[in-house]
Motif scaffolding. Structure first.
Motif: not given
Length: 241
Positions: A134, A136-137, A140-141, A143, A148, A151
């Motif tokens: 996934i 993510a940023n 700042y990942s 999750l 998860a 998503t």
């Protein structure tokens, strides 16, 4: 097909995460949950966070190993939070959803999620045919497990709905032709003249605006027939009076 998909949680530490994952599953129509060697079995905390998905918790299967959890699956996809030294076929969430729906018609499919702190081991990752990451940023990942699950379950559902839409044969709409529309407009104008809503010597822009209105709404043939029936009933009623 949707019943062919199982969510597999490996060695989950917190029962609340199991409950939240069950809730995420149910919102997307998934129902089969498998717990591999959880630190604690689902409890009242898990039920509280499941928020209505306690049926999924109650039916969850608990097994000792990932191997047993995916033994009946023709496809297993593992979530991977970081790059590994061993390259493996990698999917993004959308590709994952498409792959799950495509193969869910043929056999069981597992989406495998690892431990909250460390994910899946290399050995566990290698039990699966694909990995999904996934994106993510990167700054700042963080999750959590339920995020998860939500998503990927969402991507599966969107692909499932898209496939249903493709298989759906829409009802052929019957629209009036130009001659029928002109007949309606003439009928409408006669009715409005009859009631005095418009005056023949000074019609103004009423009919033009009404044409624009009906062109914008584009009534179907049966709707146009209803409108003409209403117009006829108005003139008949006036004649009786």
């Amino acid at each position: 097909m949707i019943d062919q998909i199982k969510i597999v949680l490996v060695n989950t530490s917190h029962t609340g995460n199991i409950g939240s994952a069950a809730r995420a599953m149910k919102t997307m129509g998934l129902s089969e949950l498998v717990l591999v060697d959880p630190v604690s079995e689902p409890d009242s905390h898990a039920s509280a966070l499941a928020a209505g998905a306690t049926d999924i918790l109650g039916n969850a299967k608990i097994v000792p190993t990932l191997e047993e959890a995916i033994a009946d699956c023709g496809l297993s996809i593992a979530t991977s939070a970081r790059s590994r030294t061993l390259e493996w076929p990698m999917l993004n969430p959308r590709e994952c959803g498409a792959k799950v729906v495509e193969e869910g018609h043929k056999h069981k499919v597992a989406l495998v999620f690892g431990r909250e702190s460390s994910g899946l081991t290399n050995e566990e990752l290698q039990m699966c045919q694909f990995h999904v990451h996934i994106p993510a940023n990167p700054e700042y990942s963080s999750l959590n497990l339920a995020m998860a699950v939500q998503t990927l379950s969402y991507e599966v559902r969107m692909q499932f709905l898209e496939q249903q839409q493709a298989q759906y044969t829409p009802v052929e709409l019957d629209y009036p032709n130009g001659e029928q529309l002109e007949g309606f407009y003439q009928h409408l104008e006669q009715a409005l003249l009859h009631t005095g809503f418009i005056i023949k010597q000074h019609p103004g822009q009423v009919m033009s605006k009404l044409r624009r209105l009906f062109n914008r709404t584009r009534p179907e043939s049966h709707e146009l027939n209803i409108l003409r029936g209403i117009l006829t009933s108005i003139t008949k009623l006036d004649k009786k009076d």
